[in-house]
Design a protein around this motif. Sequence first.
Motif, mmCIF file in Angstrom:
data_model
loop_
_atom_site.group_PDB
_atom_site.id
_atom_site.type_symbol
_atom_site.label_atom_id
_atom_site.label_comp_id
_atom_site.label_asym_id
_atom_site.label_seq_id
_atom_site.Cartn_x
_atom_site.Cartn_y
_atom_site.Cartn_z
ATOM 1 N N LEU A 183 0.805 -1.218 0.000
ATOM 2 C CA LEU A 183 0.000 0.000 0.000
ATOM 3 C C LEU A 183 0.841 1.273 0.000
ATOM 4 O O LEU A 183 0.299 2.378 -0.143
ATOM 5 C CB LEU A 183 -0.949 -0.005 1.207
ATOM 6 C CG LEU A 183 -1.917 -1.198 1.277
ATOM 7 C CD1 LEU A 183 -2.879 -1.036 2.443
ATOM 8 C CD2 LEU A 183 -2.677 -1.346 -0.039
ATOM 9 N N LYS A 281 -6.371 -9.690 -5.637
ATOM 10 C CA LYS A 281 -6.190 -8.855 -4.445
ATOM 11 C C LYS A 281 -6.455 -7.381 -4.764
ATOM 12 O O LYS A 281 -7.038 -6.662 -3.946
ATOM 13 C CB LYS A 281 -4.772 -9.032 -3.889
ATOM 14 C CG LYS A 281 -4.525 -10.364 -3.209
ATOM 15 C CD LYS A 281 -3.117 -10.441 -2.641
ATOM 16 C CE LYS A 281 -2.887 -11.776 -1.928
ATOM 17 N NZ LYS A 281 -1.526 -11.856 -1.350
ATOM 18 N N TYR A 285 -9.289 -5.067 -3.153
ATOM 19 C CA TYR A 285 -8.885 -3.835 -2.471
ATOM 20 C C TYR A 285 -9.747 -2.654 -2.908
ATOM 21 O O TYR A 285 -10.116 -1.801 -2.093
ATOM 22 C CB TYR A 285 -7.406 -3.566 -2.766
ATOM 23 C CG TYR A 285 -6.881 -2.266 -2.206
ATOM 24 C CD1 TYR A 285 -6.751 -2.098 -0.832
ATOM 25 C CD2 TYR A 285 -6.493 -1.222 -3.047
ATOM 26 C CE1 TYR A 285 -6.254 -0.904 -0.306
ATOM 27 C CE2 TYR A 285 -6.001 -0.032 -2.537
ATOM 28 C CZ TYR A 285 -5.884 0.117 -1.164
ATOM 29 O OH TYR A 285 -5.402 1.287 -0.644
ATOM 30 N N TYR A 286 -10.094 -2.612 -4.177
ATOM 31 C CA TYR A 286 -10.860 -1.480 -4.703
ATOM 32 C C TYR A 286 -12.376 -1.695 -4.653
ATOM 33 O O TYR A 286 -13.129 -0.750 -4.915
ATOM 34 C CB TYR A 286 -10.438 -1.190 -6.147
ATOM 35 C CG TYR A 286 -9.064 -0.582 -6.262
ATOM 36 C CD1 TYR A 286 -8.779 0.640 -5.679
ATOM 37 C CD2 TYR A 286 -8.046 -1.242 -6.957
ATOM 38 C CE1 TYR A 286 -7.508 1.198 -5.760
ATOM 39 C CE2 TYR A 286 -6.783 -0.689 -7.050
ATOM 40 C CZ TYR A 286 -6.513 0.533 -6.453
ATOM 41 O OH TYR A 286 -5.262 1.075 -6.542
#
Length: 304
Positions: A183, A281, A285-286
């Motif tokens: 991140l 992933k 995440y979004y």
Amino acid sequence: MAIFVAAFLFGLLIFTIQSPSLLLNPMADKRSSSPQTSSPHKNRTTSYQQLPDAIIIGVAKAGTYALLQMLSLHSGVAAAQREVHFFDWEENYEMGYPWYVSQMPQAFHSQLTVEKTARYFVSTQVPERIHQMNPDIKLLLIVREPTERVLSEYTHFFYKDIMNHKPTKPIMDLLVKDGQLNLEYYPLNHSLYYFHIQNWLKFFPLDSIHIVDGDELTRNPWQEMKEVERFLELKPQINASFFVFNKQKGFYCLKKRQKEVCLNEKKGRAHPYVEPAVLQKLHQYYHEPNKRFFQLVGRTFNWN
């Protein structure tokens, strides 16, 4: 002597009351002197430079350059052809509005002046600065599927580093850290549209921001441009005849003076391979931020 001193102090008091901004803001003289145009005598046959009527604020690598070029097809638009970075680069902002105006294209009375700087969207100080300049300005924001935008940003800087003889890193080394998404890799943050647009909505109502579907702009550019024309209150001009599909490149090019004009070779480059597990992933995440973005703007995008 006492009368002279009293008169001087009274005059200073009047100046302070009438000119508070000059005392509160040392840049006020630069940012307020003739901000609207470099020519005080505007008419319908003379071109002049002025502050923009509309700004493409981002998102980087979502199609901002393509949007600007398509908008330039309209006879009612005069567009700055390079990114000005006035509101996000301090050295430029310090030079004030006269410098900003000097970076704008020559425009006729009937034309809108448009500027594009793709990093405005993710720069925290920019919304307030633009609002201070013109709270009624029209803003254009182009978005695309977040994961694809991340890969496009990586690809852009990968080739840029090669051209500048700098070392490059594989995409997987940047996306993954200790088995998890990294991140700290800043392009991931740039695709969090819900997070960034909240900063803009502190200063502008949602109806001042037109959101362009970057994926749809690639597939059906004239349809998206119809909505842009409507938002900018331009007469309808841009239609399918302004575009020609280039089979070799796999996307639409522009038709100018009966000639096919494609975006430069930096556009449309193939993205690097990313392992399916990592793509999954990224999509996870979004997923929630995307849902919140859709709810906030009252529009759903086809991002699987």
